[in-house]
Enzyme design. Structure first.
Site, PDB file in Angstrom:
ATOM      1  N   LYS A  33      46.379  84.004  29.817  1.00 55.87           N
ATOM      2  CA  LYS A  33      45.265  83.377  29.111  1.00 55.87           C
ATOM      3  C   LYS A  33      44.905  82.071  29.807  1.00 55.87           C
ATOM      4  O   LYS A  33      45.775  81.234  30.045  1.00 55.87           O
ATOM      5  CB  LYS A  33      45.653  83.091  27.660  1.00 55.87           C
ATOM      6  CG  LYS A  33      44.516  82.468  26.855  1.00 55.87           C
ATOM      7  CD  LYS A  33      44.872  82.338  25.403  1.00 55.87           C
ATOM      8  CE  LYS A  33      45.605  81.075  25.079  1.00 55.87           C
ATOM      9  NZ  LYS A  33      44.819  79.838  25.243  1.00 55.87           N
ATOM     10  N   ASP A  60      39.874  82.002  27.297  1.00 57.13           N
ATOM     11  CA  ASP A  60      39.871  81.475  25.917  1.00 57.13           C
ATOM     12  C   ASP A  60      39.071  80.183  25.845  1.00 57.13           C
ATOM     13  O   ASP A  60      39.633  79.092  25.847  1.00 57.13           O
ATOM     14  CB  ASP A  60      41.346  81.257  25.524  1.00 57.13           C
ATOM     15  CG  ASP A  60      41.532  80.666  24.144  1.00 57.13           C
ATOM     16  OD1 ASP A  60      40.621  80.788  23.312  1.00 57.13           O
ATOM     17  OD2 ASP A  60      42.613  80.088  23.906  1.00 57.13           O
ATOM     18  N   LYS A  62      36.557  79.769  23.462  1.00 53.24           N
ATOM     19  CA  LYS A  62      36.187  79.589  22.039  1.00 53.24           C
ATOM     20  C   LYS A  62      34.777  79.031  21.886  1.00 53.24           C
ATOM     21  O   LYS A  62      34.584  77.970  21.281  1.00 53.24           O
ATOM     22  CB  LYS A  62      37.173  78.646  21.348  1.00 53.24           C
ATOM     23  CG  LYS A  62      38.608  79.128  21.329  1.00 53.24           C
ATOM     24  CD  LYS A  62      39.463  78.218  20.470  1.00 53.24           C
ATOM     25  CE  LYS A  62      40.909  78.612  20.428  1.00 53.24           C
ATOM     26  NZ  LYS A  62      41.646  78.371  21.684  1.00 53.24           N
ATOM     27  N   ASP A  65      28.242  77.527  19.453  1.00 61.81           N
ATOM     28  CA  ASP A  65      27.028  76.740  19.691  1.00 61.81           C
ATOM     29  C   ASP A  65      25.865  77.529  19.104  1.00 61.81           C
ATOM     30  O   ASP A  65      26.085  78.545  18.437  1.00 61.81           O
ATOM     31  CB  ASP A  65      26.866  76.505  21.214  1.00 61.81           C
ATOM     32  CG  ASP A  65      26.109  75.220  21.525  1.00 61.81           C
ATOM     33  OD1 ASP A  65      25.094  74.951  20.853  1.00 61.81           O
ATOM     34  OD2 ASP A  65      26.537  74.492  22.439  1.00 61.81           O
ATOM     35  N   THR A 123      45.383  78.737  14.396  1.00 59.23           N
ATOM     36  CA  THR A 123      46.722  78.829  13.797  1.00 59.23           C
ATOM     37  C   THR A 123      47.320  77.440  13.540  1.00 59.23           C
ATOM     38  O   THR A 123      48.388  77.326  12.951  1.00 59.23           O
ATOM     39  CB  THR A 123      47.670  79.680  14.674  1.00 59.23           C
ATOM     40  OG1 THR A 123      47.407  79.387  16.034  1.00 59.23           O
ATOM     41  CG2 THR A 123      47.454  81.153  14.450  1.00 59.23           C
ATOM     42  N   ARG A 215      53.899  77.709  24.901  1.00 57.47           N
ATOM     43  CA  ARG A 215      55.034  76.825  25.160  1.00 57.47           C
ATOM     44  C   ARG A 215      56.399  77.505  25.104  1.00 57.47           C
ATOM     45  O   ARG A 215      57.321  77.079  25.798  1.00 57.47           O
ATOM     46  CB  ARG A 215      54.966  75.631  24.202  1.00 57.47           C
ATOM     47  CG  ARG A 215      53.869  74.658  24.615  1.00 57.47           C
ATOM     48  CD  ARG A 215      53.473  73.740  23.510  1.00 57.47           C
ATOM     49  NE  ARG A 215      52.702  74.413  22.479  1.00 57.47           N
ATOM     50  CZ  ARG A 215      52.081  73.790  21.485  1.00 57.47           C
ATOM     51  NH1 ARG A 215      52.163  72.483  21.381  1.00 57.47           N
ATOM     52  NH2 ARG A 215      51.386  74.456  20.597  1.00 57.47           N
TER      53      ARG A 215
HETATM   54  O1  C5P Z   1      52.027  76.913  23.090  1.00 56.64           O
HETATM   55  P1  C5P Z   1      51.497  77.882  22.078  1.00 56.64           P
HETATM   56  O2  C5P Z   1      52.232  79.206  22.055  1.00 56.64           O
HETATM   57  O3  C5P Z   1      51.356  77.277  20.704  1.00 56.64           O
HETATM   58  O4  C5P Z   1      50.032  78.195  22.608  1.00 56.64           O
HETATM   59  C1  C5P Z   1      49.112  78.959  21.905  1.00 56.64           C
HETATM   60  C2  C5P Z   1      47.876  79.138  22.716  1.00 56.64           C
HETATM   61  O5  C5P Z   1      46.976  79.920  21.950  1.00 56.64           O
HETATM   62  C3  C5P Z   1      47.166  77.848  23.081  1.00 56.64           C
HETATM   63  O6  C5P Z   1      46.617  78.033  24.374  1.00 56.64           O
HETATM   64  C4  C5P Z   1      46.061  77.729  22.053  1.00 56.64           C
HETATM   65  O7  C5P Z   1      44.904  77.120  22.570  1.00 56.64           O
HETATM   66  C5  C5P Z   1      45.754  79.201  21.755  1.00 56.64           C
HETATM   67  N1  C5P Z   1      45.187  79.497  20.439  1.00 56.64           N
HETATM   68  C6  C5P Z   1      45.791  79.149  19.249  1.00 56.64           C
HETATM   69  N2  C5P Z   1      45.202  79.450  18.052  1.00 56.64           N
HETATM   70  C7  C5P Z   1      44.051  80.113  18.021  1.00 56.64           C
HETATM   71  C8  C5P Z   1      43.439  80.487  19.225  1.00 56.64           C
HETATM   72  C9  C5P Z   1      44.041  80.168  20.426  1.00 56.64           C
HETATM   73  O8  C5P Z   1      46.885  78.592  19.267  1.00 56.64           O
HETATM   74  N3  C5P Z   1      43.530  80.457  16.858  1.00 56.64           N
END
Ligand code: C5P
Length: 239
Positions: A33, A60, A62, A65, A123, A215
């Site tokens: 991603k 990603d 998002k 607009d 999330t 992460r």
């Molecule tokens: O590090 P972590 O596992 O929390 O990363 C989650 C990834 O998913 C990040 O790149 C974040 O921008 C993305 N994301 C998210 N929630 C969403 C959409 C995308 O955490 N609803």
């Protein structure tokens, strides 16, 4: 999109850092991603590099607009050789329809257009935040369900949601509708800024289409073994 490997969030500041990270994964067919940080730094060239490495790509960005702007943005993104792109469902039906039209207009004849999904609620969003910061009184789960229905009605392929909402969503949409879920953590990991988290096994048990992991892999002491552990849980081979 079913049975995709865990999607690794390349939340790095540069292409150099991202590619050095990917060098560790020799022989793995990866789905990655690319988010705002990396794309805004490097632009489409990083996608070319990833394509050369045979990675599948979720771009990603998002988008959110006015419909015309999102149409034009999606028309451009359609030419970047990515598999999956997204918009915010909060942009509304007309915007989501425009996004889909833009993607179709930008996809060369005979090519498959990228799948298009909508972010329902991030999330990192909690019920408390929804109520007190955004002044939305509707329960968070109901907003996610409503946004999912709206995305389906707009012709989109699926949504980004938390694992906890997937089962609920599938009571309202077609089984082929995609649920792509971030907020994935191993039992032993920190939540960081995520609120609605779940383990890869729990994601599988709840029937989601794909998991996105950042992460827990990128900041692990040994990213390859963290990835493999997550992949095994996700495939259901071993916890
Ligand atoms: O590090 P972590 O596992 O929390 O990363 C989650 C990834 O998913 C990040 O790149 C974040 O921008 C993305 N994301 C998210 N929630 C969403 C959409 C995308 O955490 N609803």
């Amino acid at each position: 999109m079913k049975h995709t490997p865990p999607i690794i969030a390349l939340d790095f500041a540069s292409a150099q850092e991202s590619l050095a990270f990917l060098d560790r994964f020799q022989g793995e067919k990866l789905f990655v991603k690319v988010g705002m940080e990396l794309f805004y730094q490097e632009g489409p060239s990083v996608l070319e590099e990833l394509n050369m490495r045979d990675c599948r790509i979720f771009l990603d960005l998002k988008c959110h607009d006015i419909p015309t702007t999102v149409y034009k943005a999606m028309k451009r993104l359609a030419g970047f050789g990515v598999n999956l792109v997204n918009v915010h469902a909060a942009g509304g039906k007309q915007m989501m329809e425009a996004a889909l039209e833009g993607l179709e207009a930008g996809t060369a004849a005979g090519q498959k257009r990228p799948s298009l999904i909508a972010v329902t609620q991030l999330t990192s969003t909690s019920q408390d935040m929804l109520k007190h910061e955004l002044l939305i009184e509707t329960p968070l789960n109901d907003t996610v369900l409503h946004y999912s229905r709206l995305a389906e009605e707009s012709g989109l392929d699926g949504v980004v949601c938390s694992v906890h909402e997937a089962e609920h969503i599938y009571q309202a949409v077609a089984p082929t509708f995609l649920t792509v879920t971030p907020g994935i953590r191993l039992e032993e990991d920190k939540n960081n800024d995520q609120v609605r988290v779940a383990t890869p096994s729990y994601a599988r048990e709840n029937g989601v289409s794909a998991i996105v992991v950042g992460r827990s892999i990128t900041q692990a002491e040994d990213p390859v073994s963290a990835y493999q552990k997550i992949a095994l849980q996700w495939e259901g081979t071993k916890a």
